[in-house]
Design a protein around this motif. Structure first.
Motif, mmCIF file in Angstrom:
data_model
loop_
_atom_site.group_PDB
_atom_site.id
_atom_site.type_symbol
_atom_site.label_atom_id
_atom_site.label_comp_id
_atom_site.label_asym_id
_atom_site.label_seq_id
_atom_site.Cartn_x
_atom_site.Cartn_y
_atom_site.Cartn_z
ATOM 1 N N ASP A 368 19.205 1.023 6.524
ATOM 2 C CA ASP A 368 19.390 2.466 6.639
ATOM 3 C C ASP A 368 19.090 3.133 5.296
ATOM 4 N N VAL A 369 17.830 3.062 4.894
ATOM 5 C CA VAL A 369 17.332 3.740 3.696
ATOM 6 C C VAL A 369 15.946 4.276 4.052
ATOM 7 N N THR A 370 15.781 5.592 3.981
ATOM 8 C CA THR A 370 14.508 6.208 4.350
ATOM 9 C C THR A 370 14.073 7.175 3.263
ATOM 10 N N GLY A 371 12.849 6.998 2.773
ATOM 11 C CA GLY A 371 12.334 7.856 1.716
ATOM 12 C C GLY A 371 11.581 9.058 2.249
ATOM 13 N N TRP A 372 11.339 9.999 1.370
ATOM 14 C CA TRP A 372 10.486 11.133 1.685
ATOM 15 C C TRP A 372 9.055 10.640 1.857
ATOM 16 N N LEU A 373 8.196 11.519 2.328
ATOM 17 C CA LEU A 373 6.767 11.263 2.384
ATOM 18 C C LEU A 373 6.201 11.281 0.965
ATOM 19 N N GLY A 374 5.250 10.380 0.667
ATOM 20 C CA GLY A 374 4.606 10.450 -0.641
ATOM 21 C C GLY A 374 4.700 9.193 -1.471
ATOM 22 N N GLY A 375 4.847 8.029 -0.834
ATOM 23 C CA GLY A 375 4.882 6.770 -1.569
ATOM 24 C C GLY A 375 6.276 6.230 -1.819
#
Length: 392
Positions: A368-375
């Motif tokens: 349950d770890v999700t990053g923003w868009l962009g690498g």
């Protein structure tokens, strides 16, 4: 039965990184994957050029029910650490937007580097391998596959989420977690295009393929980036970003041409009274979008001097609250990531070992770890894979 120190299920970004790091420590490592080739998501991401990190990556760019979990791994393996790795291999890359690094030629170049690291470290990869059963026996885990039976001390789940099932994504990692009593937080497609209501879809159909700058806002989050009109609805960086924070049924505000304030419109009227509003907007927005707005406000062909304060206000309200009539999202089929996953409160932020089952580890998107868009999500893969690779 083949005996190994470490088995990693999933030959994606986090799994390949973890495999190399563990093998360099002298561990006997085998990576298993049901696909016919490794790194499929790496190869298709970023239009085939893979946005492999973001130099600005920090905990604030990640969503989780346990927001502190990612801090340790991101500190231990930074974007610069990964850049140093690809620099040693001579990868050509470009910065397409501030901090966003892409392969200059092809994502195949990046995958080749990861596979070279595996070769140098001595880690092995076995493809076309389906997992039939996982059994825990004291300090040993037995993994039964269609290619044979293997045992290991450490089993690493690097299977990713549910995004892009055509690339082989499944819920296998969540099933493994649940079998040993882990809580799996609700999942949903994210960084994904938004679909619109049928009637609005028909109206916006003429705009398919054009993009404009917008400010997308939902649940106190906002992103000022381009929005792309598609034949299904809207996409582009601003829309993909906001889906990390917005869900169907919630309010979504789209401000078209966010630099075009009410004050700017009134100022333009004072300075260019003989110019028509239509011509003025044509300098700010794509012509087809101006045509759509003109269908709503036929008086756009009037000169600024003839337009009332009320009309200027109406136009500004239309632009600042552009109604895309969101219906839902395109779902996992086109989503870049899966939001939610294995509850990180039950996983060590240092070693990534399960607190429910000794010798079981979770890394990458399955958590349950999700990053923003962009690498950012690739950086999470490298950081979590590296961190776990020091302990498995």
């Amino acid at each position: 039965m083949d005996k190994l120190d470490v088995i990693i299920i999933g030959a994606g970004a986090s799994g390949l990184m973890c495999a190399a790091m563990a093998a360099y420590r002298g561990r006997n490592v085998l990576v298993l994957d049901h696909a016919n080739k490794p790194g499929k998501k790496i190869l298709m991401s970023g239009g085939g050029r893979c946005n492999f990190t973001n130099m600005d990556a920090a905990p604030k760019h990640f969503l989780s029910d346990n927001p502190h979990f990612c801090i340790s791994a991101l500190r231990r393996y930074t974007p610069q650490d990964f850049v140093d790795l690809v620099d040693r291999h001579g990868l050509d890359y470009v910065e397409k937007a501030p901090g966003q690094l892409f392969c200059e030629h092809s994502a195949k170049d990046l995958l080749a580097i990861l596979m070279t690291e595996l070769e140098w470290s001595g880690a092995q990869v076995k493809l076309n391998t389906r997992i039939l059963n996982v059994e825990y026996q004291d300090d040993i885990t037995v993994v039964t596959t269609n290619q044979g039976v293997f045992s290991c001390e450490s089993l690493v789940i690097a299977t990713g989420g549910l995004s892009i099932p055509t690339m082989g994504a499944t819920g296998f990692g969540y099933e493994i977690a649940k079998q040993v009593g882990h809580d799996v937080l609700p999942t949903r497609a994210s960084l994904v295009p938004i679909t619109v209501q049928p009637e609005r879809k028909e109206q916006l159909a003429a705009l398919s393929g054009i993009a404009c700058d917008v400010r997308a806002s939902a649940n106190e989050a906002q992103f000022e980036e381009p929005m792309l009109f598609t034949h299904r609805g809207v996409s582009g960086p601003a829309i993909l970003q906001i889906t990390n924070f917005w869900q169907p049924g919630e309010a979504l505000q789209i401000h078209i041409a966010p630099d075009l304030s009410l004050e700017a419109l009134n100022q333009a009227r004072d300075q260019q009274p003989k110019k028509t509003l239509e011509n003025y907007l044509a300098n700010e927005l794509p012509k087809r979008l101006v045509d759509l707005i003109k269908a709503e406000f036929p008086w756009l062909d009037q000169k600024f001097a003839q337009v009332s304060n009320e009309q200027i206000e109406q136009l500004f309200q239309y632009l600042s609250h552009f109604d895309v009539a969101p219906n839902g999202t395109e779902g996992y089929r086109t989503a870049e990531v899966t939001l939610g996953g294995v509850n990180t409160k039950e996983v060590s932020s240092k070693t990534f070992e399960s607190q429910k089952q000794k010798g079981l580890y979770f890394i990458g998107e399955v958590l349950d770890v999700t990053g923003w868009l962009g690498g950012y999500n690739f950086q999470w893969a490298w950081s979590s894979g590296f961190a776990a690779g020091q302990y498995v």
